[in-house]
Write a protein that holds these residues in place. Sequence first.
Motif, PDB file in Angstrom:
ATOM      1  N   ASP A 112      19.483-104.333   4.043  1.00 18.13           N
ATOM      2  CA  ASP A 112      20.727-103.587   4.215  1.00 18.13           C
ATOM      3  C   ASP A 112      21.694-104.409   5.052  1.00 18.13           C
ATOM      4  N   ASN A 113      22.979-104.148   4.888  1.00 12.44           N
ATOM      5  CA  ASN A 113      24.002-104.882   5.638  1.00 12.44           C
ATOM      6  C   ASN A 113      24.934-103.893   6.315  1.00 12.44           C
ATOM      7  N   ARG A 114      25.081-104.057   7.625  1.00 10.83           N
ATOM      8  CA  ARG A 114      26.037-103.280   8.414  1.00 10.83           C
ATOM      9  C   ARG A 114      26.632-104.213   9.467  1.00 10.83           C
TER      10      ARG A 114
ATOM     11  N   SER B 258      14.763-103.676   5.855  1.00 10.07           N
ATOM     12  CA  SER B 258      14.298-102.328   6.202  1.00 10.07           C
ATOM     13  C   SER B 258      12.947-102.008   5.558  1.00 10.07           C
TER      14      SER B 258
ATOM     15  N   TYR C 146      24.755-101.774  13.710  1.00  6.96           N
ATOM     16  CA  TYR C 146      23.477-102.267  14.224  1.00  6.96           C
ATOM     17  C   TYR C 146      23.643-102.788  15.642  1.00  6.96           C
TER      18      TYR C 146
ATOM     19  N   ARG D 101      10.769 -97.433   4.895  1.00  6.66           N
ATOM     20  CA  ARG D 101      12.081 -97.478   5.561  1.00  6.66           C
ATOM     21  C   ARG D 101      12.047 -96.460   6.694  1.00  6.66           C
TER      22      ARG D 101
ATOM     23  N   ASP E  18      22.515-108.753   8.142  1.00  7.93           N
ATOM     24  CA  ASP E  18      21.508-108.390   7.150  1.00  7.93           C
ATOM     25  C   ASP E  18      20.212-108.035   7.861  1.00  7.93           C
TER      26      ASP E  18
ATOM     27  N   ASN F  48      26.897 -95.959  12.466  1.00  3.79           N
ATOM     28  CA  ASN F  48      26.569 -96.770  11.288  1.00  3.79           C
ATOM     29  C   ASN F  48      26.693 -98.270  11.559  1.00  3.79           C
TER      30      ASN F  48
ATOM     31  N   ILE G  42      13.723-104.824   0.855  1.00  2.57           N
ATOM     32  CA  ILE G  42      14.986-104.090   0.847  1.00  2.57           C
ATOM     33  C   ILE G  42      15.772-104.553   2.065  1.00  2.57           C
TER      34      ILE G  42
END
Length: 171
Positions: free
Chosen positions: A27-29, A96, A53, A168, A93, A51, A25
């Motif tokens: 995630d992108n922030r 998690s 990184y 996660r 990217d 929100n 999995i």
Amino acid sequence: MPGSVIGKSLNLGYPGNVSRSADAIIDNRIVKATDTTNIYFGDPVVLNPDNTYSRFGATGTAVTFAGIAVREVKQTLEYITSQGFYAPGQPCDVLSRGPIVVVCNVGTPSAGGAVYIRVATNAAFPAGVIGGFEAAADGTNTVQIPGAKWTTGKLDANRVAEVTLTQRNNP
């Protein structure tokens, strides 16, 4: 190109490579724009309250740990310097959950063993880097990451090993 002999085992990969994708999995922030530190492929990452990184550093905790920065093919914005990192303000990217290749600075991983991240220096462990992965606890100088396990216990000549995030830690 110099000649070489095939060794007994191959290197395990490059830090930040997802090693087995069946359970990954990602995630992108955005990397926090006010940060002064890049997030390199294979670095541990924290989730900020806004929100975004940031690279796991001296103030990182097991609660704020979000995952590990994934090695990605990025659109090159500059052709002179390396693109092996996510800079402040860029999308990042982060794995998690799932297996990924990282550098283990201290200790020898064991299959299913605990994974630690260094938060303070210790002269007794000169290879220890703040924000680096380790296979040995060092009191309050390291933080154990819940749900992170050394996958195989193999460590190559570049101190690269495989970690599996079994859960996660942050949404």
